[in-house]
Design a protein around this motif. Sequence first.
Motif, mmCIF file in Angstrom:
data_model
loop_
_atom_site.group_PDB
_atom_site.id
_atom_site.type_symbol
_atom_site.label_atom_id
_atom_site.label_comp_id
_atom_site.label_asym_id
_atom_site.label_seq_id
_atom_site.Cartn_x
_atom_site.Cartn_y
_atom_site.Cartn_z
ATOM 1 N N VAL A 174 34.356 51.695 31.441
ATOM 2 C CA VAL A 174 33.644 51.163 30.858
ATOM 3 C C VAL A 174 32.714 51.666 29.669
ATOM 4 C CG1 VAL A 174 30.786 50.415 30.673
ATOM 5 C CG2 VAL A 174 32.394 49.877 32.988
ATOM 6 N N ARG A 175 32.516 51.512 28.640
ATOM 7 C CA ARG A 175 32.159 51.936 26.729
ATOM 8 C C ARG A 175 30.806 52.296 26.571
ATOM 9 N NH1 ARG A 175 33.764 51.269 21.642
ATOM 10 N NH2 ARG A 175 32.537 52.971 20.536
ATOM 11 N N ALA A 176 30.522 53.843 26.972
ATOM 12 C CA ALA A 176 29.215 53.870 27.347
ATOM 13 C C ALA A 176 28.956 55.254 26.485
ATOM 14 C CB ALA A 176 28.915 54.859 28.485
ATOM 15 N N LEU A 177 27.377 55.116 25.680
ATOM 16 C CA LEU A 177 27.175 55.040 24.681
ATOM 17 C C LEU A 177 26.072 56.328 25.470
ATOM 18 C CD1 LEU A 177 27.897 52.554 23.199
ATOM 19 C CD2 LEU A 177 28.333 54.387 21.407
ATOM 20 N N LYS A 232 19.456 58.775 26.635
ATOM 21 C CA LYS A 232 19.598 57.806 27.427
ATOM 22 C C LYS A 232 20.826 57.455 27.487
ATOM 23 C CE LYS A 232 17.545 54.425 25.869
ATOM 24 N NZ LYS A 232 16.782 52.695 25.881
ATOM 25 N N LEU A 233 21.879 56.315 28.128
ATOM 26 C CA LEU A 233 23.393 56.797 28.835
ATOM 27 C C LEU A 233 23.020 54.799 28.631
ATOM 28 C CD1 LEU A 233 26.270 57.360 29.262
ATOM 29 C CD2 LEU A 233 25.989 57.086 31.278
ATOM 30 N N VAL A 234 24.052 54.161 27.483
ATOM 31 C CA VAL A 234 23.886 52.817 27.445
ATOM 32 C C VAL A 234 25.368 52.051 27.274
ATOM 33 C CG1 VAL A 234 21.515 52.790 26.266
ATOM 34 C CG2 VAL A 234 23.408 52.389 24.680
ATOM 35 N N THR A 235 25.186 50.766 26.835
ATOM 36 C CA THR A 235 26.272 50.207 27.505
ATOM 37 C C THR A 235 26.326 49.868 25.531
ATOM 38 O OG1 THR A 235 25.681 47.531 27.644
ATOM 39 C CG2 THR A 235 26.035 49.252 29.523
ATOM 40 N N ARG A 236 27.725 49.315 25.673
ATOM 41 C CA ARG A 236 27.690 48.601 23.244
ATOM 42 C C ARG A 236 26.906 47.408 23.316
ATOM 43 N NH1 ARG A 236 34.223 46.166 22.212
ATOM 44 N NH2 ARG A 236 31.925 45.358 20.865
ATOM 45 N N GLN A 237 26.282 46.775 24.677
ATOM 46 C CA GLN A 237 25.638 45.881 23.702
ATOM 47 C C GLN A 237 23.742 46.080 24.251
ATOM 48 O OE1 GLN A 237 27.072 43.426 23.951
ATOM 49 N NE2 GLN A 237 29.255 43.690 24.152
ATOM 50 N N GLY A 238 24.245 48.027 24.849
ATOM 51 C CA GLY A 238 22.672 47.981 24.205
ATOM 52 C C GLY A 238 21.865 48.417 25.792
ATOM 53 N N PHE A 279 23.526 66.215 22.306
ATOM 54 C CA PHE A 279 23.685 65.306 21.232
ATOM 55 C C PHE A 279 24.895 64.078 21.597
ATOM 56 C CE2 PHE A 279 26.036 69.397 21.921
ATOM 57 C CZ PHE A 279 27.661 68.904 22.216
ATOM 58 N N ALA A 280 24.525 63.080 20.509
ATOM 59 C CA ALA A 280 25.200 62.069 21.242
ATOM 60 C C ALA A 280 26.992 61.908 21.822
ATOM 61 C CB ALA A 280 25.579 60.900 19.743
ATOM 62 N N LEU A 281 27.526 60.967 22.259
ATOM 63 C CA LEU A 281 28.421 60.910 22.381
ATOM 64 C C LEU A 281 28.842 59.486 23.017
ATOM 65 C CD1 LEU A 281 28.666 63.701 25.724
ATOM 66 C CD2 LEU A 281 29.572 64.210 23.789
ATOM 67 N N ASP A 282 30.196 58.889 22.845
ATOM 68 C CA ASP A 282 30.850 58.737 23.218
ATOM 69 C C ASP A 282 32.337 57.829 23.880
ATOM 70 O OD1 ASP A 282 31.294 55.428 22.496
ATOM 71 O OD2 ASP A 282 31.740 55.653 20.583
ATOM 72 N N GLY A 283 31.690 57.324 24.920
ATOM 73 C CA GLY A 283 33.046 56.798 25.768
ATOM 74 C C GLY A 283 33.608 56.399 27.044
ATOM 75 N N GLU A 284 34.178 56.568 27.164
ATOM 76 C CA GLU A 284 34.674 55.638 28.351
ATOM 77 C C GLU A 284 33.841 56.129 30.640
ATOM 78 O OE1 GLU A 284 35.639 52.405 28.776
ATOM 79 O OE2 GLU A 284 36.600 52.333 26.677
ATOM 80 N N LEU A 285 33.271 55.074 30.992
ATOM 81 C CA LEU A 285 32.835 55.653 32.588
ATOM 82 C C LEU A 285 33.600 55.129 33.221
ATOM 83 C CD1 LEU A 285 29.396 55.148 32.260
ATOM 84 C CD2 LEU A 285 30.002 57.371 32.106
ATOM 85 N N THR A 300 33.918 59.559 36.106
ATOM 86 C CA THR A 300 33.853 60.639 35.052
ATOM 87 C C THR A 300 33.234 60.116 33.806
ATOM 88 O OG1 THR A 300 36.118 60.012 34.589
ATOM 89 C CG2 THR A 300 35.735 62.121 36.202
ATOM 90 N N TYR A 301 32.746 61.084 33.004
ATOM 91 C CA TYR A 301 32.645 60.646 30.991
ATOM 92 C C TYR A 301 33.583 60.589 30.679
ATOM 93 C CZ TYR A 301 29.460 59.043 26.979
ATOM 94 O OH TYR A 301 28.717 58.838 26.846
ATOM 95 N N GLN A 302 34.132 59.874 30.230
ATOM 96 C CA GLN A 302 35.649 60.488 29.317
ATOM 97 C C GLN A 302 35.278 60.072 27.614
ATOM 98 O OE1 GLN A 302 38.990 61.573 31.100
ATOM 99 N NE2 GLN A 302 37.863 61.513 32.662
ATOM 100 N N ILE A 303 35.734 61.394 27.181
ATOM 101 C CA ILE A 303 34.499 61.442 26.109
ATOM 102 C C ILE A 303 35.890 61.223 24.825
ATOM 103 C CG2 ILE A 303 33.366 62.821 24.038
ATOM 104 C CD1 ILE A 303 31.807 61.249 26.300
ATOM 105 N N PHE A 304 35.812 60.233 23.768
ATOM 106 C CA PHE A 304 36.771 59.931 22.633
ATOM 107 C C PHE A 304 36.349 60.586 21.645
ATOM 108 C CE2 PHE A 304 35.474 55.532 24.093
ATOM 109 C CZ PHE A 304 35.085 55.029 22.924
ATOM 110 N N GLU A 305 34.812 60.667 21.376
ATOM 111 C CA GLU A 305 33.995 61.024 19.538
ATOM 112 C C GLU A 305 32.443 61.514 20.308
ATOM 113 O OE1 GLU A 305 33.168 61.427 16.569
ATOM 114 O OE2 GLU A 305 34.771 59.479 16.267
ATOM 115 N N VAL A 306 32.412 62.181 19.332
ATOM 116 C CA VAL A 306 30.727 63.077 18.941
ATOM 117 C C VAL A 306 30.468 62.121 18.027
ATOM 118 C CG1 VAL A 306 29.870 65.008 18.770
ATOM 119 C CG2 VAL A 306 32.305 65.060 20.746
ATOM 120 N N PRO A 307 29.777 61.222 18.228
ATOM 121 C CA PRO A 307 29.177 60.974 16.602
ATOM 122 C C PRO A 307 28.096 61.407 16.074
ATOM 123 C CG PRO A 307 28.575 59.498 17.976
ATOM 124 C CD PRO A 307 28.910 60.874 19.370
#
Length: 274
Positions: free
Chosen positions: A47-50, A55-61, A77-83, A110-117
């Motif tokens: 599940v994509r999580a930002l 706050k932790l939200v989906t790509r739909q907000g 600070f901001a993170l982007d990844g997959e739960l 786990t929160y798997q990070i592929f980007e630090v916006p």
Amino acid sequence: MRAWWLLSLVLLSGNLWADKPEVMLLKTYDGSQNIQGWLMSEKLDGVRALWDGHKLVTRQGNEIHAPEEFLQRLPPFALDGELWTQRADFENIVSIVRKNQPDKGWQQITYQIFEVPNQSGGLLARLQVLKDFLQLHNAPKLRIIEQIPVQSRSEVLQALAEVTSKGGEGLVVRDGRQPYQTGRLNSVLKVKAYQDAECKVVQILPGLGKFEGKMGAVECEMADGKVIKIGSGFSDAQRNQPPEVDSFVTFKFYGLTEKGNPRFPVFLRVRNEP
């Protein structure tokens, strides 16, 4: 004091995501792009999580109600990844993440990070911001997805075969030199053994023969208005309780027909992000 800490104080001053967040989206690798010198990683089917520092939200907000202990260990600070839990476990992940009252299922996540916006520099420099944080803070559920330099197209195809043989979804290849950007980018591509797409269910078609009394197929409308029929990939339970009309489903296919329709469409899942 590290540079990332100064930036994090700025991010703390307000919510980074406003309603539906602007996110990085992937195009598809078709073999024609020159990806030598890029970076590749496994595309995790979670599940994509930002995370915006608050706050932790989906790509739909939509807010993800993770346990407080999970959230407290995330950086300011901001993170982007997959739960994520493990390969081929998407339905279980969704069932855990979508609950309004988090339960012990989160112990698997786990929160798997592929980007630090919004950090400066290329991808590896942005990920280094998180590495610096993890050196100073205990956050066992927070992981950085490994980024591997690409030497050749054949190397990517070999890695794809290995990942899919283990039940993985595919790969992502990225031009690691590019600054952080949102939208659908030519510099971020998904690599799969098949293509996938989404469509809106418009009709449930009854089954025949062994599927009599159950769903036989769904009629689906794609984004371009084309209507297709998907009749394979469903479990017995899904045929007894088919996707609802007006819901969106994800399907895979293998190229296009002469008329431009998906060839051999196969149901993958209902798009049931939280």
